[in-house]
Motif scaffolding. Structure first.
Motif, PDB file in Angstrom:
ATOM      1  N   ALA A   1      40.565  48.330  34.772  1.00  0.00           N
ATOM      2  CA  ALA A   1      39.163  47.981  34.975  1.00  0.00           C
ATOM      3  C   ALA A   1      38.964  46.496  34.722  1.00  0.00           C
ATOM      4  CB  ALA A   1      38.286  48.797  34.039  1.00  0.00           C
ATOM      5  N   ALA A   2      37.863  45.954  35.253  1.00  0.00           N
ATOM      6  CA  ALA A   2      37.605  44.523  35.128  1.00  0.00           C
ATOM      7  C   ALA A   2      37.469  44.103  33.665  1.00  0.00           C
ATOM      8  CB  ALA A   2      36.355  44.150  35.908  1.00  0.00           C
ATOM      9  N   LEU A   3      36.749  44.897  32.875  1.00  0.00           N
ATOM     10  CA  LEU A   3      36.587  44.560  31.455  1.00  0.00           C
ATOM     11  C   LEU A   3      37.922  44.557  30.724  1.00  0.00           C
ATOM     12  CD1 LEU A   3      33.315  46.522  30.584  1.00  0.00           C
ATOM     13  CD2 LEU A   3      33.620  44.040  30.620  1.00  0.00           C
ATOM     14  N   GLU A   4      38.796  45.451  31.095  1.00  0.00           N
ATOM     15  CA  GLU A   4      40.132  45.496  30.501  1.00  0.00           C
ATOM     16  C   GLU A   4      40.947  44.272  30.914  1.00  0.00           C
ATOM     17  OE1 GLU A   4      44.152  48.338  30.561  1.00  0.00           O
ATOM     18  OE2 GLU A   4      42.347  48.896  31.702  1.00  0.00           O
ATOM     19  N   ALA A   5      40.778  43.858  32.173  1.00  0.00           N
ATOM     20  CA  ALA A   5      41.555  42.731  32.693  1.00  0.00           C
ATOM     21  C   ALA A   5      41.251  41.433  31.951  1.00  0.00           C
ATOM     22  CB  ALA A   5      41.286  42.554  34.186  1.00  0.00           C
TER      23      ALA A   5
ATOM     24  N   LEU B   1      50.942  33.226  47.834  1.00  0.00           N
ATOM     25  CA  LEU B   1      51.214  32.873  46.439  1.00  0.00           C
ATOM     26  C   LEU B   1      52.156  33.904  45.848  1.00  0.00           C
ATOM     27  CD1 LEU B   1      50.310  30.887  44.075  1.00  0.00           C
ATOM     28  CD2 LEU B   1      48.900  32.806  43.310  1.00  0.00           C
ATOM     29  N   PRO B   2      53.340  33.493  45.392  1.00  0.00           N
ATOM     30  CA  PRO B   2      54.287  34.456  44.836  1.00  0.00           C
ATOM     31  C   PRO B   2      53.839  34.987  43.482  1.00  0.00           C
ATOM     32  CG  PRO B   2      55.155  32.229  44.659  1.00  0.00           C
ATOM     33  CD  PRO B   2      53.899  32.139  45.481  1.00  0.00           C
ATOM     34  N   GLY B   3      54.274  36.186  43.173  1.00  0.00           N
ATOM     35  CA  GLY B   3      53.847  36.879  41.968  1.00  0.00           C
ATOM     36  C   GLY B   3      54.254  36.226  40.666  1.00  0.00           C
ATOM     37  N   ILE B   4      55.152  35.237  40.694  1.00  0.00           N
ATOM     38  CA  ILE B   4      55.549  34.552  39.466  1.00  0.00           C
ATOM     39  C   ILE B   4      54.355  33.880  38.797  1.00  0.00           C
ATOM     40  CG2 ILE B   4      56.134  32.394  40.639  1.00  0.00           C
ATOM     41  CD1 ILE B   4      58.030  33.941  37.665  1.00  0.00           C
ATOM     42  N   PHE B   5      53.304  33.582  39.601  1.00  0.00           N
ATOM     43  CA  PHE B   5      52.129  32.908  39.062  1.00  0.00           C
ATOM     44  C   PHE B   5      51.020  33.870  38.642  1.00  0.00           C
ATOM     45  CE2 PHE B   5      53.870  29.574  41.939  1.00  0.00           C
ATOM     46  CZ  PHE B   5      54.081  28.582  40.988  1.00  0.00           C
ATOM     47  N   VAL B   6      51.198  35.175  38.850  1.00  0.00           N
ATOM     48  CA  VAL B   6      50.128  36.141  38.605  1.00  0.00           C
ATOM     49  C   VAL B   6      50.599  37.197  37.618  1.00  0.00           C
ATOM     50  CG1 VAL B   6      48.560  37.820  39.657  1.00  0.00           C
ATOM     51  CG2 VAL B   6      49.213  35.756  40.921  1.00  0.00           C
ATOM     52  N   GLN B   7      49.849  37.396  36.552  1.00  0.00           N
ATOM     53  CA  GLN B   7      50.227  38.367  35.520  1.00  0.00           C
ATOM     54  C   GLN B   7      49.464  39.682  35.623  1.00  0.00           C
ATOM     55  OE1 GLN B   7      49.892  34.863  34.643  1.00  0.00           O
ATOM     56  NE2 GLN B   7      52.093  35.007  35.061  1.00  0.00           N
ATOM     57  N   ARG B   8      48.254  39.663  36.190  1.00  0.00           N
ATOM     58  CA  ARG B   8      47.452  40.886  36.296  1.00  0.00           C
ATOM     59  C   ARG B   8      46.779  40.952  37.659  1.00  0.00           C
ATOM     60  NH1 ARG B   8      44.430  39.987  30.478  1.00  0.00           N
ATOM     61  NH2 ARG B   8      46.336  40.087  29.216  1.00  0.00           N
ATOM     62  N   ALA B   9      46.752  42.138  38.234  1.00  0.00           N
ATOM     63  CA  ALA B   9      46.072  42.348  39.511  1.00  0.00           C
ATOM     64  C   ALA B   9      45.075  43.484  39.363  1.00  0.00           C
ATOM     65  CB  ALA B   9      47.080  42.667  40.610  1.00  0.00           C
ATOM     66  N   LEU B  10      43.818  43.190  39.678  1.00  0.00           N
ATOM     67  CA  LEU B  10      42.739  44.168  39.587  1.00  0.00           C
ATOM     68  C   LEU B  10      42.367  44.633  40.978  1.00  0.00           C
ATOM     69  CD1 LEU B  10      40.316  45.580  38.103  1.00  0.00           C
ATOM     70  CD2 LEU B  10      39.043  43.445  38.505  1.00  0.00           C
TER      71      LEU B  10
ATOM     72  N   VAL C   1      41.748  41.824  43.697  1.00  0.00           N
ATOM     73  CA  VAL C   1      42.367  42.002  45.008  1.00  0.00           C
ATOM     74  C   VAL C   1      41.580  43.029  45.819  1.00  0.00           C
ATOM     75  CG1 VAL C   1      44.487  42.649  46.205  1.00  0.00           C
ATOM     76  CG2 VAL C   1      44.616  41.428  44.034  1.00  0.00           C
ATOM     77  N   GLU C   2      41.204  42.649  47.038  1.00  0.00           N
ATOM     78  CA  GLU C   2      40.424  43.552  47.883  1.00  0.00           C
ATOM     79  C   GLU C   2      41.251  44.750  48.342  1.00  0.00           C
ATOM     80  OE1 GLU C   2      38.748  41.193  51.011  1.00  0.00           O
ATOM     81  OE2 GLU C   2      37.907  39.729  49.608  1.00  0.00           O
ATOM     82  N   GLU C   3      42.531  44.537  48.580  1.00  0.00           N
ATOM     83  CA  GLU C   3      43.433  45.631  48.963  1.00  0.00           C
ATOM     84  C   GLU C   3      44.727  45.502  48.157  1.00  0.00           C
ATOM     85  OE1 GLU C   3      45.799  47.544  52.819  1.00  0.00           O
ATOM     86  OE2 GLU C   3      45.017  45.494  52.903  1.00  0.00           O
ATOM     87  N   LEU C   4      44.950  46.439  47.258  1.00  0.00           N
ATOM     88  CA  LEU C   4      46.159  46.422  46.424  1.00  0.00           C
ATOM     89  C   LEU C   4      47.173  47.405  46.998  1.00  0.00           C
ATOM     90  CD1 LEU C   4      47.343  45.155  43.831  1.00  0.00           C
ATOM     91  CD2 LEU C   4      46.522  47.166  42.591  1.00  0.00           C
ATOM     92  N   VAL C   5      48.372  46.903  47.307  1.00  0.00           N
ATOM     93  CA  VAL C   5      49.412  47.719  47.927  1.00  0.00           C
ATOM     94  C   VAL C   5      50.634  47.749  47.021  1.00  0.00           C
ATOM     95  CG1 VAL C   5      48.559  47.171  50.233  1.00  0.00           C
ATOM     96  CG2 VAL C   5      50.384  45.767  49.225  1.00  0.00           C
TER      97      VAL C   5
END
Length: 246
Positions: free
Chosen positions: A2-6, A218-227, A202-206
């Motif tokens: 959830a957004a609050l958790e993120a 953008l490669p995932g090395i720069f992203v730790q969490r996806a909502l 993310v509008e569409e998470l796959v």
């Protein structure tokens, strides 16, 4: 998630790099979650500080932002009011310089030279970062180092790193690989690079492997969490100025 958790571990006083340009590509859901948590005293790095009543304007109106590093004030009257009254510290820099400072910070480059701003207060100092209510200047920008390369003067600018970054993507996978839609890409990849901990809505998470590697912006090395956004959240896209023909 959830957004609050993120955003649960974003503390008061944190620094944030936030993607978006006007109302395009703005991580509105994550910003609203920060508002609901009551987080304040934030130092924000973003092209602008919200448009209309959305984006970072939600936090600005609530008095949750203490400092802004950006390149565009626009028609945000509350931003101007807080700045001129001394409630808000503001560092305005050329837009291209802001983009490169974010990219450099994310790439591990501590500083770089650019001709943008040479001969102006950007380089010479004296720009008002914080006003006093009477109209005076409480804090001004310092002078920056200038060097000559190939006969042209260049000013030294520092790369930007922030505690967190908030971005919005059209598509992403659970490894954090992101794809942005057209102009919504804007500052999002650069902001994501600059954050020590980056959260993407993310509008569409796959699932991993569903995005063609050649399509990744953008490669995932720069992203730790996806909502993953709900369909309603993904479809909620504001138009700053609607222009029509007869």
């Amino acid at each position: 998630m959830a957004a609050l958790e993120a955003v649960a571990d974003v503390p008061d006083g944190a620094s944030l790099a936030v993607g978006g340009f006007g109302s395009s590509g703005v991580p509105n859901v994550l910003i609203q979650a920060l508002f609901e948590r009551g987080v304040g005293g934030l130092s924000v790095v973003s092209n602008n500080c919200g448009a209309m009543d959305s984006g970072l304007a939600v936090l600005l109106w609530a008095g949750r932002i203490g400092r802004v590093t950006g390149s565009y004030a626009g028609a945000n009257k509350e931003f101007a009011r807080q700045y001129l009254s001394g409630e808000l510290e503001v560092e305005l820099i050329p837009q291209g310089t802001l983009a490169e400072r974010l990219r450099a910070g994310g790439a591990g480059i501590p500083a770089f030279y650019t001709p943008a701003g040479v001969g102006r207060q950007v380089a010479e100092g004296g720009l008002a970062w914080r006003h006093v209510g009477s109209g005076g200047v409480a804090l001004a920008s310092p002078a920056k180092e200038v060097r000559v390369f190939d006969g042209t003067e260049h000013v030294l600018e520092r790369g930007i790193r922030t505690d967190f970054a908030l971005v919005r993507a059209a598509q992403g996978d659970r490894h954090g690989n992101l794809v942005f839609s057209k102009s919504a890409r804007n500052f999002n990849p650069l902001a994501a690079m600059a954050g020590r901990l980056t959260i993407a809505e993310v509008e569409e998470l796959v699932e991993p492997g569903e995005i063609d590697p050649d399509a990744v912006h953008l490669p995932g090395i720069f992203v730790q969490r996806a909502l993953a956004l709900t369909p309603q959240q993904a479809a909620d896209k504001k138009i700053e100025r609607r222009t029509v023909t007869s």
